[in-house]
Design a protein around this motif. Structure first.
Motif, PDB file in Angstrom:
ATOM      1  N   SER A   1      -2.106  -5.318   9.367  1.00  0.00           N
ATOM      2  CA  SER A   1      -2.887  -5.457  10.590  1.00  0.00           C
ATOM      3  C   SER A   1      -1.949  -5.797  11.726  1.00  0.00           C
ATOM      4  N   ILE A   2      -2.498  -5.833  12.908  1.00  0.00           N
ATOM      5  CA  ILE A   2      -1.683  -6.041  14.082  1.00  0.00           C
ATOM      6  C   ILE A   2      -0.938  -7.371  14.044  1.00  0.00           C
ATOM      7  N   ASN A   3      -1.485  -8.366  13.359  1.00  0.00           N
ATOM      8  CA  ASN A   3      -0.849  -9.686  13.362  1.00  0.00           C
ATOM      9  C   ASN A   3      -0.067  -9.980  12.091  1.00  0.00           C
ATOM     10  N   GLU A   4       0.168  -8.959  11.265  1.00  0.00           N
ATOM     11  CA  GLU A   4       0.836  -9.206   9.998  1.00  0.00           C
ATOM     12  C   GLU A   4       2.279  -9.670  10.178  1.00  0.00           C
ATOM     13  N   VAL A   5       2.904  -9.286  11.277  1.00  0.00           N
ATOM     14  CA  VAL A   5       4.313  -9.619  11.458  1.00  0.00           C
ATOM     15  C   VAL A   5       4.557 -11.105  11.642  1.00  0.00           C
TER      16      VAL A   5
ATOM     17  N   LEU B   1       3.675  14.238  11.978  1.00  0.00           N
ATOM     18  CA  LEU B   1       3.815  13.680  13.324  1.00  0.00           C
ATOM     19  C   LEU B   1       4.155  12.200  13.148  1.00  0.00           C
ATOM     20  N   ASP B   2       5.430  11.867  13.293  1.00  0.00           N
ATOM     21  CA  ASP B   2       5.859  10.484  13.093  1.00  0.00           C
ATOM     22  C   ASP B   2       5.937   9.771  14.438  1.00  0.00           C
ATOM     23  N   GLU B   3       5.486   8.514  14.453  1.00  0.00           N
ATOM     24  CA  GLU B   3       5.396   7.742  15.710  1.00  0.00           C
ATOM     25  C   GLU B   3       4.581   8.539  16.730  1.00  0.00           C
ATOM     26  N   ALA B   4       3.420   9.003  16.305  1.00  0.00           N
ATOM     27  CA  ALA B   4       2.593   9.862  17.165  1.00  0.00           C
ATOM     28  C   ALA B   4       2.205   9.159  18.466  1.00  0.00           C
ATOM     29  N   ASP B   5       1.894   7.870  18.373  1.00  0.00           N
ATOM     30  CA  ASP B   5       1.512   7.132  19.580  1.00  0.00           C
ATOM     31  C   ASP B   5       2.641   7.109  20.596  1.00  0.00           C
ATOM     32  N   GLU B   6       3.871   6.954  20.115  1.00  0.00           N
ATOM     33  CA  GLU B   6       5.019   6.898  21.020  1.00  0.00           C
ATOM     34  C   GLU B   6       5.290   8.267  21.635  1.00  0.00           C
ATOM     35  N   MET B   7       5.151   9.337  20.860  1.00  0.00           N
ATOM     36  CA  MET B   7       5.357  10.672  21.417  1.00  0.00           C
ATOM     37  C   MET B   7       4.377  10.947  22.551  1.00  0.00           C
TER      38      MET B   7
ATOM     39  N   LEU C   1      -1.729   4.588   9.301  1.00  0.00           N
ATOM     40  CA  LEU C   1      -1.414   3.581  10.312  1.00  0.00           C
ATOM     41  C   LEU C   1      -0.567   2.483   9.675  1.00  0.00           C
ATOM     42  N   ALA C   2       0.634   2.312  10.198  1.00  0.00           N
ATOM     43  CA  ALA C   2       1.544   1.293   9.653  1.00  0.00           C
ATOM     44  C   ALA C   2       2.567   0.933  10.714  1.00  0.00           C
ATOM     45  N   GLN C   3       3.029  -0.300  10.662  1.00  0.00           N
ATOM     46  CA  GLN C   3       3.995  -0.772  11.635  1.00  0.00           C
ATOM     47  C   GLN C   3       5.362  -0.131  11.402  1.00  0.00           C
ATOM     48  N   THR C   4       6.203  -0.167  12.447  1.00  0.00           N
ATOM     49  CA  THR C   4       7.577   0.296  12.340  1.00  0.00           C
ATOM     50  C   THR C   4       8.318  -0.525  11.292  1.00  0.00           C
ATOM     51  N   GLY C   5       9.153   0.152  10.495  1.00  0.00           N
ATOM     52  CA  GLY C   5       9.963  -0.569   9.519  1.00  0.00           C
ATOM     53  C   GLY C   5       9.291  -0.813   8.195  1.00  0.00           C
ATOM     54  N   THR C   6       8.175  -0.112   7.921  1.00  0.00           N
ATOM     55  CA  THR C   6       7.453  -0.328   6.661  1.00  0.00           C
ATOM     56  C   THR C   6       7.768   0.731   5.602  1.00  0.00           C
ATOM     57  N   GLY C   7       8.688   1.648   5.907  1.00  0.00           N
ATOM     58  CA  GLY C   7       9.083   2.647   4.912  1.00  0.00           C
ATOM     59  C   GLY C   7       8.308   3.942   4.986  1.00  0.00           C
TER      60      GLY C   7
ATOM     61  N   LEU D   1      -0.353  12.493  10.079  1.00  0.00           N
ATOM     62  CA  LEU D   1      -0.116  11.786  11.339  1.00  0.00           C
ATOM     63  C   LEU D   1       0.188  10.325  11.033  1.00  0.00           C
ATOM     64  N   PHE D   2       1.402   9.900  11.372  1.00  0.00           N
ATOM     65  CA  PHE D   2       1.810   8.511  11.174  1.00  0.00           C
ATOM     66  C   PHE D   2       1.914   7.828  12.535  1.00  0.00           C
ATOM     67  N   SER D   3       1.300   6.671  12.642  1.00  0.00           N
ATOM     68  CA  SER D   3       1.289   5.978  13.931  1.00  0.00           C
ATOM     69  C   SER D   3       1.149   4.476  13.702  1.00  0.00           C
ATOM     70  N   ALA D   4       1.661   3.714  14.655  1.00  0.00           N
ATOM     71  CA  ALA D   4       1.498   2.258  14.573  1.00  0.00           C
ATOM     72  C   ALA D   4       0.182   1.833  15.201  1.00  0.00           C
ATOM     73  N   THR D   5      -0.328   2.649  16.120  1.00  0.00           N
ATOM     74  CA  THR D   5      -1.589   2.325  16.795  1.00  0.00           C
ATOM     75  C   THR D   5      -2.482   3.560  16.812  1.00  0.00           C
TER      76      THR D   5
END
Length: 569
Positions: free
Chosen positions: A209-213, A152-158, A46-52, A182-186
């Motif tokens: 975490s969700i508020n790290e940005v 599975l990249d961006e699994a939540d979005e798919m 689980l990691a946000q978009t743009g984290t590599g 499985l990679f997902s932001a959520t």
């Protein structure tokens, strides 16, 4: 592991990423690379978009892949064509010095026959969108019987895009012995279900975490009525000169409307949404990356795969329903150690939704007020000097200094004043006679409104709006009480149906065209403004077709309802 050189990656990979400027791994890379290199378990990351994330899974797999085999060993699934191309490009860059490794991208919107021909080169790595992968499986062009890794990249979005059935079909086509990442932001319910059904005893890595940005991002919100949102957006853009931004909208239609509004007002903007052809999408993306346009208006799905590190602003023209989507959007600015600004335009009745976002994300979102004309001019003056002193471009043309007139009669301040007046003249004239947008503050009392109170107040306000609309339209004046400018060749009609009747502009156009089809002239009637309100509407039609509208519309019906039209002034 603070440096990539401390990993066990091969020299060929280290050389390639070194040339790309990779020195220190991101947090997701620090945790994922050693795990994939040493563990045979499945993985949920689980990691946000743009984290590599692409480097996190592809670098260790490239290190282990068998370059002597011509079978597909790695399949990467992602939601959009743009992301598919970006991942494929990244993997090709990482494997630059691995001469026997081939990577092929397969996606919709391009020739499937061309992609089938590229598959005959026997690539070991496939990066694809679910729909196109299914098409190629059905054509017997893809064989996943020997794959070792499935990502599975961006699994939540798919899953949110409706690819659940396709994912399950593809997963069923792959061997049980594979390792699935499985990679997902959520981690929503659908992602959880997929992981339970198709992953075996997965290891979990959660980065941030969700508020790290919020570290490098300043969050602001502006309360404005729906009718004023586009004008408020214009003011926010004008008050933040030299911005490079994405404006997020909820729907494709809203995205195009906002982009059209900005382009008509002279901004270097364009739209990105699912109704565009693939060629159009590619053109818009290229223009934005090259900064030929500096404002992109996009839906959340369309913006996936757009990797830009230098965004200064993210503007939420409409709030998303999911707080985590708000974080995703905002996180597109403030990257690469730079500061960013996230600005949200919210309607007064959205106070509860904003409160939910604040509570879920723990982000401090400060209320601001829509800039006045004076605020905007001051900001623009600062923007002129910022651009003048920060952009170091070579001289584009040469001229003889003798062409410069004698300026000794001007002080430095007078000369700068004249130049600024010349530079900002049009903008200053636009805001000179403009009323400031009403400031509407959300107090804690607003958050405590019951739904009944909120609905009652909304109905009351709509009633006032209708009174103003009706009064302004029927006496030939606008809502400000000023005489309405109208084309002398057009007639404005009051129409008895509105939004509550599920009436849309296309419906009105169809009704008018049918009503005027028997006109004296062979040509079609010219149609002017169409304004659809809650319970009724207004439209303008060429004067010579007035009698056709008056006589024919009462004999027609819309979804079983009687219609009538009468001259509004």
């Amino acid at each position: 592991m603070n440096l990539f050189t401390e990993t066990n990656l091969s020299p060929d990979i280290l050389k390639a990423i070194g040339e790309l400027g990779y020195e220190s791994p991101t947090e997701i890379q620090k945790q994922t690379i050693p795990f994939i290199l040493s563990d045979i378990r499945d993985l949920i990351a689980l990691a946000q978009t743009g984290t590599g994330k692409t480097a996190a899974f592809s670098l260790p797999i490239l290190d282990m892949i068998d370059d002597t085999s011509r079978k597909i060993q790695l399949l990467v699934l992602c939601p959009t064509r743009e992301l598919c191309l970006q991942i494929s490009k990244d993997i090709k860059n990482y494997s630059k010095y691995m001469k026997d490794i081939k990577t092929t991208a397969v996606y919709g919107g391009s020739s499937i026959m061309d992609q089938i021909r590229s598959l005959k080169e026997k690539p070991q790595i496939i990066v694809g969108t679910p729909g196109r992968v299914i098409d190629l499986i059905n054509r017997k062009a893809l064989d996943f019987s020997a794959i070792h890794w499935l990502v599975l990249d961006e699994a939540d979005e798919m899953l949110s895009m409706g690819f659940k059935d396709e994912l399950e079909t593809i997963l069923s086509e792959t061997p049980d012995t594979k390792q699935t990442f499985l990679f997902s932001a959520t981690m929503n319910k659908e992602v959880e279900r997929i992981s339970k059904n198709y992953l075996t005893n997965p290891h979990r890595i959660s980065v941030g975490s969700i508020n790290e940005v919020k570290k490098n991002i300043k969050h602001e919100y502006y309360v404005v009525g729906y009718r004023q949102k586009k004008e408020a957006l214009k003011r926010l853009i004008d008050a933040n000169p030299n911005q490079y931004s994405i404006i997020f909208c909820r729907t494709r239609m809203e995205t195009q409307e906002v982009a059209d509004f900005l382009m008509q007002n002279g901004y270097a903007a364009d739209a990105l949404h699912g109704d565009l052809s693939q060629a159009q999408r590619d053109t818009v993306m290229k223009k934005f990356r090259l900064k030929n346009i500096d404002i992109l208006v996009a839906t959340d799905v369309a913006a996936r795969g757009l990797d830009v590190n230098s965004l200064t602003h993210v503007i939420h023209f409409s709030l998303p329903d999911d707080p985590e989507v708000f974080v995703h959007r905002s996180g597109r600015t403030g990257r690469a150690g730079k500061d960013g600004i996230s600005m949200a335009l919210i309607k007064p009745e959205e106070s509860r939704k904003l409160k939910q976002i604040k509570s879920a994300t723990k982000i401090e979102i400060n209320e601001m007020f829509i800039p006045t004309g004076d605020d905007i001019i001051k900001a623009q003056v600062g923007g002129v000097f910022e651009k003048l002193f920060t952009e170091h471009e070579e001289d584009i043309f040469e001229f003889d200094d003798s062409l410069i007139p004698d300026l000794n009669n001007f002080t430095k301040e007078e000369l700068v004043h004249k130049l600024l007046q010349f530079q900002l003249k049009d903008l200053a004239l636009y805001y000179k006679d403009k009323h400031d947008l009403a400031e509407q503050k959300l107090s804690s009392r607003d958050d405590d409104y019951s739904r009944r109170d909120r609905g009652r107040d909304r109905d009351r306000d709509r009633g006032r709006d209708r009174d103003r609309d009706s009064r302004g339209s029927r006496d030939g004046r606008d809502r400000g009480g000023k005489p309405r400018k109208r084309d002398e060749n057009m007639v404005r009609f009051f129409f008895n149906l509105g939004k509550k009747d599920q009436l849309k502009k296309l419906d009105v156009l169809d009704i008018i065209n049918k009503a005027t089809a028997g006109g004296k002239s062979k040509k079609r009637a010219e149609i002017g403004d169409i304004e659809i309100l809650e319970k009724f509407s207004f439209f303008e039609v060429e004067k010579s077709f007035k009698d056709n509208v008056m006589s024919n519309i009462p004999s027609m019906k819309f979804k079983g309802k009687e219609m009538r039209a009468e001259v509004a002034n």
